[in-house]
Design a protein around this motif. Sequence first.
Motif, PDB file in Angstrom:
ATOM      1  N   SER A  53     -10.883  27.062  27.643  1.00  0.00           N
ATOM      2  CA  SER A  53     -10.701  28.187  26.732  1.00  0.00           C
ATOM      3  C   SER A  53     -11.245  29.449  27.396  1.00  0.00           C
ATOM      4  N   ASP A  54     -12.226  30.115  26.785  1.00  0.00           N
ATOM      5  CA  ASP A  54     -12.742  31.344  27.383  1.00  0.00           C
ATOM      6  C   ASP A  54     -14.109  31.141  28.032  1.00  0.00           C
ATOM      7  N   VAL A  55     -14.346  29.915  28.529  1.00  0.00           N
ATOM      8  CA  VAL A  55     -15.570  29.581  29.253  1.00  0.00           C
ATOM      9  C   VAL A  55     -15.190  29.071  30.636  1.00  0.00           C
ATOM     10  N   TRP A  82     -16.716  27.020  33.956  1.00  0.00           N
ATOM     11  CA  TRP A  82     -17.772  26.148  34.443  1.00  0.00           C
ATOM     12  C   TRP A  82     -17.722  26.172  35.964  1.00  0.00           C
ATOM     13  N   ARG A  93     -22.284  28.771  34.278  1.00  0.00           N
ATOM     14  CA  ARG A  93     -21.365  28.978  33.163  1.00  0.00           C
ATOM     15  C   ARG A  93     -21.145  30.469  32.971  1.00  0.00           C
ATOM     16  N   ASP A  95     -19.116  32.960  30.128  1.00  0.00           N
ATOM     17  CA  ASP A  95     -18.325  33.126  28.910  1.00  0.00           C
ATOM     18  C   ASP A  95     -17.685  34.503  28.929  1.00  0.00           C
ATOM     19  N   LYS A 101     -18.124  38.757  24.349  1.00  0.00           N
ATOM     20  CA  LYS A 101     -17.618  38.952  22.978  1.00  0.00           C
ATOM     21  C   LYS A 101     -17.964  40.353  22.491  1.00  0.00           C
ATOM     22  N   ARG A 119      -7.603  30.458  28.316  1.00  0.00           N
ATOM     23  CA  ARG A 119      -7.865  29.754  29.569  1.00  0.00           C
ATOM     24  C   ARG A 119      -7.128  30.431  30.730  1.00  0.00           C
ATOM     25  N   ASN A 150     -24.979  20.777  30.089  1.00  0.00           N
ATOM     26  CA  ASN A 150     -23.523  20.819  29.993  1.00  0.00           C
ATOM     27  C   ASN A 150     -22.795  19.976  31.029  1.00  0.00           C
ATOM     28  N   LYS A 206     -16.584  19.710  31.346  1.00  0.00           N
ATOM     29  CA  LYS A 206     -17.346  20.943  31.575  1.00  0.00           C
ATOM     30  C   LYS A 206     -17.716  21.001  33.045  1.00  0.00           C
TER      31      LYS A 206
END
Length: 161
Positions: free
Chosen positions: A10-12, A14, A32, A34, A37, A85, A137, A142
């Motif tokens: 998604s919007d992460v 690794w 990580r 992100d 936001k 993604r 994680n 991940k």
Amino acid sequence: MRALGVHAASDVLWFAAVEPDGTLIDLGNAYRLDLPKGLDTGQALIIARKDICRVLRAYDIGLVWLLSAEYDKRFKQGYHALVPRITMETVVAFAAAEEDVEFRRVARETVRSRLGYDSGKLQEIAVELVPEKITPNWGPNKRDLAVATVLAALSELQDSQ
């Protein structure tokens, strides 16, 4: 040459990095990333690109392998489900280009093959290759997939030398 494996969920993003001798690099909190936001989309993407560039420079990365989304005939995600993604993956590609770092998007089959596996879930392969969990994680889907990806990249690098 140091390599970086990237898995997007998604919007992460690794990350896992490896030394030329196969030693995994401790990325500290940079394992990580992100998508920021609370910002408009353009500003969030610019910040994410700058953060990725910082990681590439800080760890002297020379090669980035990004794991593509898995294709499964039984499970079909709609376009809108994949946009975050794909957006993050594109930001990685731009950051690598900006830092003049070799970038390659790879399929799961490529990663399996480079690691010497004909089949199997990458999560399970990562656990075989690195039996001690790398916290936080570590899996599923991940950091474990980023580790499998970077180890495959290293395998190709070693074979090319």
